[in-house]
Design a protein around this motif. Structure first.
Motif, short mmCIF file in Angstrom:
data_model
loop_
_atom_site.label_atom_id
_atom_site.label_comp_id
_atom_site.label_asym_id
_atom_site.label_seq_id
_atom_site.Cartn_x
_atom_site.Cartn_y
_atom_site.Cartn_z
N LEU A 1 0.81 -1.21 0.00
CA LEU A 1 0.00 0.00 0.00
C LEU A 1 0.85 1.26 0.00
O LEU A 1 0.51 2.25 -0.67
CB LEU A 1 -0.94 0.00 1.21
N THR A 2 1.93 1.27 0.78
CA THR A 2 2.77 2.46 0.77
C THR A 2 3.37 2.70 -0.61
O THR A 2 3.55 3.84 -1.03
CB THR A 2 3.90 2.33 1.82
N GLN A 3 3.67 1.60 -1.32
CA GLN A 3 4.21 1.74 -2.67
C GLN A 3 3.12 2.16 -3.65
O GLN A 3 3.38 2.94 -4.58
CB GLN A 3 4.84 0.42 -3.12
N ILE A 4 1.91 1.65 -3.46
CA ILE A 4 0.81 2.02 -4.35
C ILE A 4 0.56 3.52 -4.30
O ILE A 4 0.36 4.19 -5.32
CB ILE A 4 -0.47 1.25 -3.98
N ASN A 5 0.58 4.09 -3.09
CA ASN A 5 0.37 5.52 -2.97
C ASN A 5 1.48 6.32 -3.64
O ASN A 5 1.25 7.48 -4.04
CB ASN A 5 0.27 5.91 -1.49
N ARG A 6 2.65 5.74 -3.76
CA ARG A 6 3.73 6.44 -4.43
C ARG A 6 3.54 6.50 -5.93
O ARG A 6 4.30 7.18 -6.63
CB ARG A 6 5.07 5.77 -4.11
N ILE A 7 2.53 5.81 -6.45
CA ILE A 7 2.25 5.87 -7.89
C ILE A 7 1.64 7.22 -8.25
O ILE A 7 2.04 7.86 -9.23
CB ILE A 7 1.29 4.73 -8.30
N SER B 1 14.52 1.86 -16.27
CA SER B 1 15.47 1.14 -15.41
C SER B 1 15.11 1.32 -13.94
O SER B 1 15.25 0.38 -13.14
CB SER B 1 16.90 1.63 -15.67
N CYS B 2 14.62 2.52 -13.57
CA CYS B 2 14.15 2.74 -12.19
C CYS B 2 12.99 1.82 -11.86
O CYS B 2 12.94 1.20 -10.78
CB CYS B 2 13.72 4.19 -12.00
N PHE B 3 12.04 1.72 -12.79
CA PHE B 3 10.87 0.87 -12.59
C PHE B 3 11.28 -0.59 -12.42
O PHE B 3 10.81 -1.28 -11.51
CB PHE B 3 9.93 1.02 -13.79
N LEU B 4 12.15 -1.07 -13.28
CA LEU B 4 12.53 -2.49 -13.25
C LEU B 4 13.36 -2.83 -12.01
O LEU B 4 13.22 -3.93 -11.45
CB LEU B 4 13.29 -2.84 -14.52
N MET B 5 14.19 -1.91 -11.55
CA MET B 5 14.93 -2.17 -10.31
C MET B 5 13.98 -2.21 -9.12
O MET B 5 14.09 -3.08 -8.24
CB MET B 5 15.99 -1.09 -10.10
N ALA B 6 13.03 -1.29 -9.08
CA ALA B 6 12.05 -1.30 -7.99
C ALA B 6 11.15 -2.52 -8.06
O ALA B 6 10.78 -3.10 -7.02
CB ALA B 6 11.22 -0.01 -8.02
N LEU B 7 10.76 -2.91 -9.27
CA LEU B 7 9.96 -4.13 -9.45
C LEU B 7 10.69 -5.33 -8.86
O LEU B 7 10.09 -6.18 -8.19
CB LEU B 7 9.68 -4.34 -10.93
N ALA C 1 7.21 7.91 -8.19
CA ALA C 1 6.04 7.18 -8.67
C ALA C 1 6.43 6.00 -9.55
O ALA C 1 5.92 4.89 -9.38
CB ALA C 1 5.12 8.13 -9.46
N MET C 2 7.36 6.20 -10.47
CA MET C 2 7.75 5.13 -11.39
C MET C 2 8.53 4.03 -10.70
O MET C 2 8.40 2.85 -11.06
CB MET C 2 8.58 5.72 -12.53
N SER C 3 9.35 4.39 -9.72
CA SER C 3 10.20 3.39 -9.07
C SER C 3 9.51 2.81 -7.85
O SER C 3 8.91 1.73 -7.91
CB SER C 3 11.55 4.01 -8.70
N GLY D 1 6.83 3.62 -6.42
CA GLY D 1 5.39 3.53 -6.54
C GLY D 1 4.94 2.36 -7.40
O GLY D 1 4.58 1.30 -6.91
N ILE D 2 4.97 2.56 -8.72
CA ILE D 2 4.48 1.52 -9.63
C ILE D 2 5.36 0.28 -9.56
O ILE D 2 4.86 -0.85 -9.41
CB ILE D 2 4.44 2.06 -11.08
N GLY D 3 6.67 0.45 -9.64
CA GLY D 3 7.56 -0.71 -9.62
C GLY D 3 7.49 -1.49 -8.33
O GLY D 3 7.30 -2.71 -8.33
N GLY D 4 7.63 -0.80 -7.20
CA GLY D 4 7.63 -1.48 -5.91
C GLY D 4 6.31 -2.14 -5.57
O GLY D 4 6.27 -3.28 -5.10
N SER D 5 5.20 -1.41 -5.81
CA SER D 5 3.89 -1.98 -5.47
C SER D 5 3.54 -3.14 -6.38
O SER D 5 3.02 -4.17 -5.91
CB SER D 5 2.81 -0.90 -5.54
N LEU D 6 3.83 -3.01 -7.67
CA LEU D 6 3.53 -4.10 -8.59
C LEU D 6 4.35 -5.34 -8.24
O LEU D 6 3.84 -6.48 -8.27
CB LEU D 6 3.81 -3.66 -10.03
N GLY D 7 5.61 -5.15 -7.89
CA GLY D 7 6.45 -6.27 -7.49
C GLY D 7 5.90 -6.96 -6.25
O GLY D 7 5.89 -8.20 -6.17
N GLY D 8 5.44 -6.18 -5.27
CA GLY D 8 4.89 -6.76 -4.06
C GLY D 8 3.59 -7.50 -4.31
O GLY D 8 3.37 -8.61 -3.80
N ILE D 9 2.69 -6.90 -5.09
CA ILE D 9 1.40 -7.52 -5.35
C ILE D 9 1.55 -8.80 -6.17
O ILE D 9 0.97 -9.84 -5.86
CB ILE D 9 0.47 -6.52 -6.05
N LEU D 10 2.34 -8.72 -7.25
CA LEU D 10 2.52 -9.90 -8.09
C LEU D 10 3.18 -11.04 -7.32
O LEU D 10 2.81 -12.21 -7.47
CB LEU D 10 3.35 -9.54 -9.33
#
Length: 381
Positions: A48-54, A209-215, A333-335, A337-346
């Motif tokens: 959730l904390t990562q989702i809000n960063r989106i 690259s930020c997104f994929l590292m956070a993912l 948001a990209m790292s 947020g989207i990357g971290g939250s998507l990685g956690g949820i998936l």
């Protein structure tokens, strides 16, 4: 406020902001597991904390740039972040916890991009000086992780919500003390529109690259403690694992001025992504080897520490002046947020069917893809 006093306030903010992470990242999943939440709910609640960063940083960053009232927004964020975490003291079911963390972290997520933009303005984009200031965040993470680890070992994981509130109260005070950002001259008008900057190939590659590292880090932040506990490690030992990673991060932050003199920003970024591929594969398949685990945690110096410092330098370079807060917000948001939250949820959705080894293998592949994109499209310097 004089510059030194301003930097001291920012250092205190970093200490408590990342002290919150130092409790939430290692122990929030264990707290939820102790309350018998299923893996898919743990994946959502830890993300959730990562989702809000989106979306929240972009909203707050736009509002700060539009109104010029960065300090006021920061103060509101600190107070509301503390207030909306209070329900964690008594909430025990999925939806009340989700609502409390979702709203509380909406305000909490507003703070960092505003302070980062203020810090980089005061330091005139010097990534080495920024790294040494940012060390206080890493110290806060270590203090909170170790303190909470021993406290939970003695009192049980139910002490976590009260610990979170104590840190959020301290963070609210420092949100009040961080000064307004210095005024920036408008010589950067020739940058053009914000979206024109974002569409540049090198900027898109940076965000990819930020997104994929956070993912890749999503499963690490959501399930590393659970995975280690499943392999027989105690909560105190797990706390030391996290602490070792952040100590390595502190060291690399201190050394960044020297690294910047010897290596290009692109080389440092690529090295971190490649080390990330090794690190997550090692965590996935060699969890029984203490030596490998220690090396994997030391690798956090490059998968987060130097990687983040270099990203901050790139962001300040591409989004100077009037676009600064928005650029910082988009990066978060990209790292994270989207990357971290998507990685956690998936990872939560496939954890039980895939198993930890294959989930962390997917993290390794994400790092490799990020390295390929950065190598192909980022400029040499």
């Amino acid at each position: 406020m004089k510059k030194n006093a301003a930097l001291l306030a920012i250092a205190g903010f970093y200490f408590f902001y990342f002290a919150f992470n130092g409790i939430f990242s290692p122990y929030w999943g264990l707290y939820l597991a102790g309350m018998a939440f299923p893996a898919w709910q743990i994946g959502i609640l830890t993300s959730l904390t990562q989702i809000n960063r989106i979306y929240a940083p972009a909203l707050w960053g736009y509002l700060a740039d539009k109104t010029g009232r960065r300090q006021l927004i920061l103060r509101v964020a600190g107070i509301c972040g503390f207030a909306f975490f209070i329900p964690l003291l008594f909430a025990t079911t999925f939806w009340p916890i989700l609502i409390a963390v979702l709203i509380g972290s909406f305000f909490w997520s507003a703070a960092l991009p505003l302070v980062e933009a203020t810090a980089m303005s005061l330091l005139k984009g010097d990534s080495g000086a920024y790294s040494r200031l940012r060390i206080w965040g890493s110290i806060g993470f270590v203090v909170a992780t170790m303190g909470a680890g021993y406290l939970i070992e003695a009192q049980g994981v139910t002490v976590l919500p009260l610990s979170v509130l104590a840190i959020m109260a301290s963070l609210a005070l420092y949100c009040w003390w961080v000064p307004e950002a210095p005024k920036v001259a408008q010589q950067v008008a020739q940058q053009g529109r914000f979206l024109d900057i974002v569409r540049r190939p090198e900027v898109l590659a940076l965000f990819a690259s930020c997104f994929l590292m956070a993912l890749a880090h999503g499963p690490y932040y959501s399930f590393y403690s659970i995975y280690a506990a499943d392999h027989g490690f105690s909560k105190t030992t797990i706390a030391w694992f996290w602490t070792l990673g952040v100590l390595a991060e502190i060291l690399i932050f201190w050394l960044m001025p020297r690294l910047n003199l010897r290596f290009s920003q692109k080389a440092i970024l690529l090295f971190g992504l490649l080390i990330g591929a090794w690190r997550f594969a090692a965590i996935g398949w060699l969890m029984g080897s203490l030596v490998v685990l220690l090396l994997a945690q030391i690798a956090h110096a490059f998968t987060f520490g130097s990687n983040h410092a270099v990203n901050m330098s790139y962001i300040h370079r591409y989004f100077a002046g009037k676009h600064q807060a928005k650029g910082q917000a988009l990066y978060i948001a990209m790292s994270f947020g989207i990357g971290g939250s998507l990685g956690g949820i998936l990872s939560g959705l496939v954890w039980q069917t895939w198993g930890g080894a294959w989930v962390f293998s997917a993290s390794a592949l994400s790092c490799l893809l990020g390295a390929l994109i950065a190598w192909r499209y980022l400029p040499k310097n």
